[in-house]
Design a protein around this motif. Structure first.
Motif, short mmCIF file in Angstrom:
data_model
loop_
_atom_site.label_atom_id
_atom_site.label_comp_id
_atom_site.label_asym_id
_atom_site.label_seq_id
_atom_site.Cartn_x
_atom_site.Cartn_y
_atom_site.Cartn_z
N UNK A 109 36.54 58.59 39.77
CA UNK A 109 35.27 59.21 39.43
C UNK A 109 35.15 59.41 37.91
N UNK A 110 36.24 59.77 37.27
CA UNK A 110 36.21 59.90 35.80
C UNK A 110 35.89 58.56 35.16
N UNK A 138 41.46 66.55 46.81
CA UNK A 138 42.41 67.62 46.49
C UNK A 138 42.70 67.66 44.98
N UNK A 139 42.50 66.53 44.33
CA UNK A 139 42.83 66.41 42.91
C UNK A 139 41.76 67.07 42.04
N UNK A 140 42.18 67.97 41.16
CA UNK A 140 41.24 68.69 40.31
C UNK A 140 40.48 67.81 39.34
N UNK A 142 38.88 65.21 39.89
CA UNK A 142 37.58 64.83 40.45
C UNK A 142 36.50 65.85 40.10
N UNK A 143 36.84 67.12 40.15
CA UNK A 143 35.85 68.15 39.93
C UNK A 143 35.54 68.30 38.45
N UNK A 144 36.49 67.98 37.59
CA UNK A 144 36.18 67.89 36.15
C UNK A 144 35.18 66.76 35.90
N UNK A 145 35.42 65.62 36.57
CA UNK A 145 34.52 64.48 36.42
C UNK A 145 33.14 64.79 36.99
N UNK A 146 33.11 65.52 38.10
CA UNK A 146 31.82 65.89 38.70
C UNK A 146 31.03 66.78 37.75
#
Length: 259
Positions: A109-110, A138-140, A142-146
Protein backbone atom coordinates in the motif's frame (compact mmCIF):
# COMPACT_ATOMS: atom_id res chain seq x y z
CA UNK A 1 -20.30 -18.40 -17.48
CA UNK A 2 -18.75 -15.09 -18.60
CA UNK A 3 -15.37 -14.85 -20.30
CA UNK A 4 -13.91 -13.47 -17.07
CA UNK A 5 -15.37 -16.34 -15.04
CA UNK A 6 -13.92 -18.83 -17.50
CA UNK A 7 -10.55 -17.09 -17.33
CA UNK A 8 -10.64 -17.43 -13.54
CA UNK A 9 -11.53 -21.12 -13.76
CA UNK A 10 -8.65 -21.83 -16.14
CA UNK A 11 -6.30 -19.83 -13.92
CA UNK A 12 -7.29 -22.02 -10.96
CA UNK A 13 -6.55 -25.12 -13.02
CA UNK A 14 -3.08 -23.74 -13.71
CA UNK A 15 -2.50 -23.17 -9.99
CA UNK A 16 -3.66 -26.63 -8.89
CA UNK A 17 -1.57 -28.17 -11.67
CA UNK A 18 1.47 -26.41 -10.30
CA UNK A 19 0.56 -27.46 -6.73
CA UNK A 20 0.67 -31.08 -7.90
CA UNK A 21 4.31 -30.57 -8.87
CA UNK A 22 5.61 -28.58 -5.92
CA UNK A 23 4.54 -26.98 -2.64
CA UNK A 24 3.12 -23.49 -3.15
CA UNK A 25 0.94 -20.95 -1.33
CA UNK A 26 -2.20 -22.61 -2.67
CA UNK A 27 -4.98 -21.15 -0.51
CA UNK A 28 -3.92 -17.50 -0.91
CA UNK A 29 -3.58 -17.84 -4.69
CA UNK A 30 -7.01 -19.40 -5.12
CA UNK A 31 -8.85 -16.83 -3.01
CA UNK A 32 -7.80 -13.79 -5.05
CA UNK A 33 -8.12 -15.10 -8.62
CA UNK A 34 -11.68 -13.82 -9.18
CA UNK A 35 -10.69 -10.35 -7.96
CA UNK A 36 -7.74 -10.31 -10.35
CA UNK A 37 -9.89 -11.59 -13.23
CA UNK A 38 -12.38 -8.78 -12.62
CA UNK A 39 -9.70 -6.10 -12.46
CA UNK A 40 -7.78 -7.22 -15.53
CA UNK A 41 -10.77 -7.92 -17.78
CA UNK A 42 -13.22 -5.20 -16.76
CA UNK A 43 -11.44 -2.40 -14.91
CA UNK A 44 -7.77 -1.76 -15.69
CA UNK A 45 -6.58 0.09 -18.75
CA UNK A 46 -3.94 -2.27 -20.08
CA UNK A 47 -2.93 -4.02 -23.26
CA UNK A 48 -1.83 -7.65 -22.80
CA UNK A 49 0.20 -7.35 -26.01
CA UNK A 50 2.05 -4.35 -24.56
CA UNK A 51 2.30 -4.89 -20.79
CA UNK A 52 4.73 -1.97 -20.44
CA UNK A 53 2.51 0.56 -22.25
CA UNK A 54 3.21 3.93 -20.56
CA UNK A 55 -0.49 4.82 -20.39
CA UNK A 56 -1.51 1.66 -18.51
CA UNK A 57 -3.07 1.51 -15.09
CA UNK A 58 -0.94 -0.21 -12.45
CA UNK A 59 -1.72 -3.16 -10.20
CA UNK A 60 0.47 -3.93 -7.20
CA UNK A 61 -0.02 -7.30 -5.51
CA UNK A 62 0.82 -6.46 -1.91
CA UNK A 63 -0.23 -9.97 -0.88
CA UNK A 64 2.92 -11.31 -2.46
CA UNK A 65 2.39 -14.93 -1.43
CA UNK A 66 -0.60 -14.99 -3.79
CA UNK A 67 1.83 -14.61 -6.69
CA UNK A 68 0.86 -17.81 -8.49
CA UNK A 69 -2.71 -16.55 -8.71
CA UNK A 70 -1.41 -13.41 -10.40
CA UNK A 71 0.88 -15.36 -12.70
CA UNK A 72 -1.94 -17.70 -13.71
CA UNK A 73 -4.24 -14.80 -14.62
CA UNK A 74 -1.45 -13.06 -16.57
CA UNK A 75 -0.77 -16.34 -18.38
CA UNK A 76 -4.43 -16.66 -19.35
CA UNK A 77 -4.34 -13.11 -20.69
CA UNK A 78 -1.30 -13.95 -22.80
CA UNK A 79 0.99 -11.57 -20.91
CA UNK A 80 3.10 -14.40 -19.51
CA UNK A 81 4.40 -17.23 -21.64
CA UNK A 82 6.87 -18.59 -19.07
CA UNK A 83 5.99 -21.87 -17.37
CA UNK A 84 4.70 -21.17 -13.86
CA UNK A 85 7.20 -23.72 -12.49
CA UNK A 86 10.02 -21.35 -13.41
CA UNK A 87 8.60 -18.33 -11.57
CA UNK A 88 9.38 -17.32 -7.97
CA UNK A 89 6.90 -17.61 -5.11
CA UNK A 90 6.59 -13.83 -4.77
CA UNK A 91 6.25 -11.19 -7.52
CA UNK A 92 9.68 -10.17 -8.75
CA UNK A 93 11.11 -7.51 -11.03
CA UNK A 94 11.51 -8.44 -14.67
CA UNK A 95 8.43 -10.67 -14.95
CA UNK A 96 6.09 -9.36 -17.68
CA UNK A 97 3.00 -7.79 -16.17
CA UNK A 98 4.46 -7.58 -12.65
CA UNK A 99 4.63 -3.93 -11.61
CA UNK A 100 6.55 -4.34 -8.35
CA UNK A 101 8.50 -6.89 -6.35
CA UNK A 102 6.51 -7.59 -3.19
CA UNK A 103 6.34 -10.12 -0.44
CA UNK A 104 7.34 -8.27 2.71
CA UNK A 105 3.76 -7.95 3.94
CA UNK A 106 2.43 -4.48 4.67
CA UNK A 107 4.55 -2.63 2.10
CA UNK A 108 2.39 -2.77 -1.01
CA UNK A 109 0.00 0.00 0.00
CA UNK A 110 2.89 2.38 0.71
CA UNK A 111 4.36 1.59 -2.68
CA UNK A 112 1.02 2.04 -4.44
CA UNK A 113 0.46 5.35 -2.66
CA UNK A 114 3.80 6.62 -3.91
CA UNK A 115 2.98 5.52 -7.45
CA UNK A 116 -0.40 7.27 -7.25
CA UNK A 117 1.13 10.50 -6.00
CA UNK A 118 3.83 10.28 -8.66
CA UNK A 119 1.18 9.89 -11.35
CA UNK A 120 -0.52 13.05 -10.14
CA UNK A 121 2.71 15.02 -10.04
CA UNK A 122 3.57 14.05 -13.61
CA UNK A 123 0.08 14.82 -14.91
CA UNK A 124 -0.77 11.19 -15.67
CA UNK A 125 -4.40 10.07 -15.47
CA UNK A 126 -3.43 6.47 -14.68
CA UNK A 127 -5.01 4.73 -11.71
CA UNK A 128 -3.17 2.54 -9.24
CA UNK A 129 -4.74 -0.56 -7.70
CA UNK A 130 -3.28 -2.57 -4.84
CA UNK A 131 -4.55 -6.03 -3.88
CA UNK A 132 -3.96 -6.77 -0.21
CA UNK A 133 -4.45 -9.72 2.10
CA UNK A 134 -6.48 -9.23 5.26
CA UNK A 135 -3.80 -10.91 7.38
CA UNK A 136 -1.23 -8.31 6.36
CA UNK A 137 -3.45 -5.59 7.84
CA UNK A 138 -1.88 -6.58 11.17
CA UNK A 139 1.12 -4.56 9.95
CA UNK A 140 1.12 -0.94 11.14
CA UNK A 141 2.78 0.26 7.95
CA UNK A 142 -0.53 -0.22 6.14
CA UNK A 143 -2.27 2.28 8.37
CA UNK A 144 0.54 4.81 7.96
CA UNK A 145 0.09 4.43 4.21
CA UNK A 146 -3.69 4.76 4.55
CA UNK A 147 -3.23 8.02 6.46
CA UNK A 148 -0.76 9.29 3.82
CA UNK A 149 -3.15 8.51 0.95
CA UNK A 150 -6.09 10.21 2.65
CA UNK A 151 -3.99 13.29 3.52
CA UNK A 152 -2.97 13.67 -0.13
CA UNK A 153 -6.50 12.87 -1.34
CA UNK A 154 -5.26 10.26 -3.77
CA UNK A 155 -8.42 9.73 -5.76
CA UNK A 156 -6.43 7.67 -8.28
CA UNK A 157 -5.61 5.00 -5.67
CA UNK A 158 -7.79 2.01 -4.87
CA UNK A 159 -7.11 -0.90 -2.54
CA UNK A 160 -8.87 -4.25 -2.71
CA UNK A 161 -8.69 -6.36 0.44
CA UNK A 162 -8.89 -10.12 -0.09
CA UNK A 163 -11.02 -10.71 3.00
CA UNK A 164 -10.84 -14.49 3.38
CA UNK A 165 -10.61 -14.15 7.19
CA UNK A 166 -7.67 -16.56 7.43
CA UNK A 167 -3.93 -16.14 7.74
CA UNK A 168 -1.16 -18.66 8.17
CA UNK A 169 -1.79 -19.20 11.88
CA UNK A 170 -5.61 -19.28 11.78
CA UNK A 171 -8.61 -16.94 11.84
CA UNK A 172 -7.75 -13.26 11.56
CA UNK A 173 -10.23 -12.42 14.31
CA UNK A 174 -8.50 -14.79 16.74
CA UNK A 175 -4.99 -13.58 15.94
CA UNK A 176 -5.49 -9.81 15.79
CA UNK A 177 -9.12 -8.84 15.22
CA UNK A 178 -9.75 -6.57 12.24
CA UNK A 179 -13.45 -5.91 12.66
CA UNK A 180 -15.09 -3.48 12.28
CA UNK A 181 -12.80 -3.34 9.26
CA UNK A 182 -14.91 -1.05 7.07
CA UNK A 183 -15.23 1.47 9.89
CA UNK A 184 -11.47 1.45 10.41
CA UNK A 185 -10.88 2.39 6.78
CA UNK A 186 -13.54 5.12 6.98
CA UNK A 187 -11.89 6.49 10.10
CA UNK A 188 -8.70 6.90 8.09
CA UNK A 189 -10.57 8.94 5.47
CA UNK A 190 -11.15 6.28 2.81
CA UNK A 191 -14.30 5.61 0.82
CA UNK A 192 -15.36 2.00 1.39
CA UNK A 193 -17.30 -0.61 -0.56
CA UNK A 194 -17.89 -4.32 -0.06
CA UNK A 195 -18.68 -7.16 -2.44
CA UNK A 196 -18.64 -10.90 -2.95
CA UNK A 197 -15.03 -11.43 -3.98
CA UNK A 198 -15.91 -14.49 -6.06
CA UNK A 199 -18.55 -12.73 -8.16
CA UNK A 200 -16.49 -11.23 -10.97
CA UNK A 201 -19.28 -8.95 -12.17
CA UNK A 202 -20.00 -7.73 -8.62
CA UNK A 203 -16.33 -6.93 -8.02
CA UNK A 204 -16.09 -4.96 -11.26
CA UNK A 205 -19.30 -3.09 -10.50
CA UNK A 206 -18.19 -2.21 -6.97
CA UNK A 207 -14.76 -1.04 -8.11
CA UNK A 208 -16.31 1.09 -10.85
CA UNK A 209 -18.76 2.66 -8.39
CA UNK A 210 -15.98 3.49 -5.93
CA UNK A 211 -13.82 4.96 -8.67
CA UNK A 212 -15.94 8.09 -8.90
CA UNK A 213 -15.20 10.28 -5.90
CA UNK A 214 -12.59 12.28 -4.00
CA UNK A 215 -9.80 10.63 -2.07
CA UNK A 216 -8.66 6.99 -1.96
CA UNK A 217 -11.08 4.05 -1.91
CA UNK A 218 -11.01 0.48 -0.70
CA UNK A 219 -13.11 -2.52 -1.66
CA UNK A 220 -13.45 -5.26 0.94
CA UNK A 221 -13.87 -8.39 -1.19
CA UNK A 222 -15.30 -11.26 0.85
CA UNK A 223 -13.60 -14.45 -0.29
CA UNK A 224 -12.89 -18.04 0.72
CA UNK A 225 -9.34 -19.22 1.12
CA UNK A 226 -8.68 -22.13 -1.23
CA UNK A 227 -11.74 -21.29 -3.34
CA UNK A 228 -12.61 -23.94 -5.92
CA UNK A 229 -10.84 -26.86 -4.26
CA UNK A 230 -13.34 -28.55 -1.90
CA UNK A 231 -10.94 -29.91 0.72
CA UNK A 232 -8.86 -26.71 0.82
CA UNK A 233 -11.68 -24.19 1.13
CA UNK A 234 -11.61 -22.39 4.47
CA UNK A 235 -8.79 -24.56 5.81
CA UNK A 236 -5.70 -22.65 7.02
CA UNK A 237 -3.68 -25.88 6.69
CA UNK A 238 -3.72 -25.21 2.93
CA UNK A 239 -2.05 -21.82 3.29
CA UNK A 240 0.83 -23.69 1.68
CA UNK A 241 1.11 -27.25 0.50
CA UNK A 242 1.52 -29.75 -2.31
CA UNK A 243 -1.26 -31.89 -3.77
CA UNK A 244 -0.86 -35.63 -4.04
CA UNK A 245 -2.31 -37.44 -7.05
CA UNK A 246 -5.68 -38.12 -5.42
CA UNK A 247 -6.04 -34.54 -4.21
CA UNK A 248 -5.10 -33.19 -7.61
CA UNK A 249 -7.75 -35.39 -9.23
CA UNK A 250 -10.40 -34.09 -6.80
CA UNK A 251 -9.38 -30.47 -7.47
CA UNK A 252 -9.41 -30.84 -11.26
CA UNK A 253 -12.74 -32.65 -11.17
CA UNK A 254 -14.31 -29.90 -9.08
CA UNK A 255 -12.97 -27.12 -11.32
CA UNK A 256 -13.93 -28.95 -14.50
CA UNK A 257 -17.48 -29.38 -13.19
CA UNK A 258 -17.87 -25.59 -12.97
CA UNK A 259 -17.26 -25.12 -16.70
Amino acid sequence: MSNADELARRARLRVVGLAARKAIHLGPALSLIDVLAALYTQVLRHDPARPDCPDRDLLVLSKGHGAYGLYAVLAELGVLTTDLDDLPGHPSDGIPGVEAATGALGHGLSLAGGLALGARLTGSDRRVYVVMGDGELDEGSNWEAAQFAAHHRLGNLMAVVDRNRLQQEGDTEDICALEPLADKWRAFGWRVGESDGHDVAAVAEAVTALGAGPGPAVLIAHTTKGKGVPFAQGDPAWHMGQLDAAQHHIAVTALTATA
